[in-house]
Design a protein around this motif. Structure first.
Motif, short mmCIF file in Angstrom:
data_model
loop_
_atom_site.label_atom_id
_atom_site.label_comp_id
_atom_site.label_asym_id
_atom_site.label_seq_id
_atom_site.Cartn_x
_atom_site.Cartn_y
_atom_site.Cartn_z
N MET A 1 5.13 -53.64 21.07
CA MET A 1 5.82 -54.84 20.66
C MET A 1 5.09 -56.03 21.30
N SER A 2 4.81 -57.04 20.49
CA SER A 2 4.06 -58.19 20.98
C SER A 2 4.97 -59.14 21.75
N THR A 3 4.33 -60.02 22.48
CA THR A 3 5.07 -61.00 23.28
C THR A 3 5.87 -61.93 22.38
N PHE A 4 5.28 -62.28 21.24
CA PHE A 4 5.99 -63.18 20.33
C PHE A 4 7.26 -62.52 19.79
N THR A 5 7.21 -61.23 19.53
CA THR A 5 8.40 -60.52 19.04
C THR A 5 9.50 -60.53 20.09
N ILE A 6 9.13 -60.38 21.35
CA ILE A 6 10.12 -60.43 22.43
C ILE A 6 10.75 -61.82 22.49
N PHE A 7 9.92 -62.85 22.40
CA PHE A 7 10.45 -64.22 22.39
C PHE A 7 11.36 -64.45 21.19
N LEU A 8 10.98 -63.91 20.05
CA LEU A 8 11.78 -64.08 18.84
C LEU A 8 13.16 -63.43 18.99
N ILE A 9 13.20 -62.25 19.58
CA ILE A 9 14.47 -61.57 19.81
C ILE A 9 15.33 -62.36 20.79
N LEU A 10 14.71 -62.87 21.86
CA LEU A 10 15.45 -63.68 22.84
C LEU A 10 15.99 -64.96 22.20
N ILE A 11 15.21 -65.58 21.33
CA ILE A 11 15.65 -66.81 20.66
C ILE A 11 16.86 -66.53 19.78
N VAL A 12 16.84 -65.42 19.06
CA VAL A 12 17.97 -65.07 18.18
C VAL A 12 19.22 -64.79 19.01
N VAL A 13 19.08 -64.07 20.12
CA VAL A 13 20.23 -63.75 20.97
C VAL A 13 20.81 -65.02 21.58
N VAL A 14 19.96 -65.90 22.10
CA VAL A 14 20.45 -67.14 22.71
C VAL A 14 21.10 -68.03 21.65
N ALA A 15 20.53 -68.09 20.46
CA ALA A 15 21.13 -68.90 19.39
C ALA A 15 22.50 -68.35 19.00
N PHE A 16 22.64 -67.03 18.94
CA PHE A 16 23.94 -66.43 18.63
C PHE A 16 24.96 -66.76 19.72
N LEU A 17 24.55 -66.62 20.99
CA LEU A 17 25.47 -66.95 22.09
C LEU A 17 25.86 -68.42 22.08
N LEU A 18 24.92 -69.28 21.74
CA LEU A 18 25.21 -70.72 21.67
C LEU A 18 26.23 -71.01 20.57
N VAL A 19 26.10 -70.36 19.44
CA VAL A 19 27.07 -70.54 18.35
C VAL A 19 28.45 -70.06 18.79
N VAL A 20 28.51 -68.92 19.48
CA VAL A 20 29.79 -68.38 19.94
C VAL A 20 30.45 -69.33 20.93
N VAL A 21 29.69 -69.84 21.89
CA VAL A 21 30.25 -70.75 22.90
C VAL A 21 30.73 -72.04 22.25
N ILE A 22 29.99 -72.54 21.28
CA ILE A 22 30.41 -73.78 20.61
C ILE A 22 31.66 -73.55 19.77
N MET A 23 31.75 -72.39 19.11
CA MET A 23 32.93 -72.12 18.29
C MET A 23 34.19 -71.90 19.12
N VAL A 24 34.06 -71.45 20.36
CA VAL A 24 35.22 -71.26 21.23
C VAL A 24 35.80 -72.60 21.63
N GLN A 25 34.96 -73.61 21.77
CA GLN A 25 35.43 -74.93 22.19
C GLN A 25 36.19 -75.60 21.05
N ASN A 26 37.12 -76.45 21.44
CA ASN A 26 37.86 -77.25 20.47
C ASN A 26 37.69 -78.70 20.87
N PRO A 27 37.20 -79.56 19.99
CA PRO A 27 36.93 -80.94 20.38
C PRO A 27 38.19 -81.74 20.73
N LYS A 28 39.35 -81.27 20.34
CA LYS A 28 40.58 -82.02 20.61
C LYS A 28 41.28 -81.54 21.89
N GLY A 29 40.63 -80.71 22.67
CA GLY A 29 41.21 -80.28 23.92
C GLY A 29 41.99 -78.98 23.82
N GLY A 30 42.01 -78.35 22.66
CA GLY A 30 42.72 -77.08 22.51
C GLY A 30 41.78 -75.94 22.82
#
Length: 119
Positions: A1-30
């Motif tokens: 597995m190349s280094t770029f493939t490892i970076f690509l997998i890490l980017i996808v995982v971090v992007a998914f976690l970022l979406v999850v964390v943002i969706m948990v938040q509520n802008p109105k304080g809920g």
């Protein structure tokens, strides 16, 4: 597995976690922080601390995503070829063969202009 493939997998995982964390938040304080607060009358773990954690994790994941994307550019395998474009080299002339002309099919259109108007 190349280094770029490892970076690509890490980017996808971090992007998914970022979406999850943002969706948990509520802008109105809920969101997650209000469910821990019990509607504001009772605090379990503290609403302010939950909001701070979600805010810090959002910024951390966003920064990590940006850094991974920038570092992954270094890991791209360019195949040993020159990075310069051949289109910019005035000495190089690239010729492409023209496609062969195909004859148009013969049509039996014997209608006259008077026939096409209905007269």
């Amino acid at each position: 597995m190349s280094t770029f493939t490892i970076f690509l997998i890490l980017i996808v995982v971090v992007a998914f976690l970022l979406v999850v964390v943002i969706m948990v938040q509520n802008p109105k304080g809920g969101g997650l922080s209000s469910s821990f607060g019990g509607g504001g009358t009772q605090q379990l773990g503290g609403v302010k601390k939950t909001t701070d954690f979600l805010d810090k994790s959002t910024w951390t994941l966003a920064t990590l995503l940006l850094v991974l994307i920038l570092i992954s550019n270094v890991a791209i395998d360019r195949g040993g070829a020159s990075a310069d474009s051949k289109a910019l080299d005035p000495d190089t002339q690239v010729t492409q063969p023209l496609p062969e002309a195909t004859p148009l099919p013969a049509t039996n259109n014997t209608a006259t202009p008077a026939d096409s108007t209905g007269n």
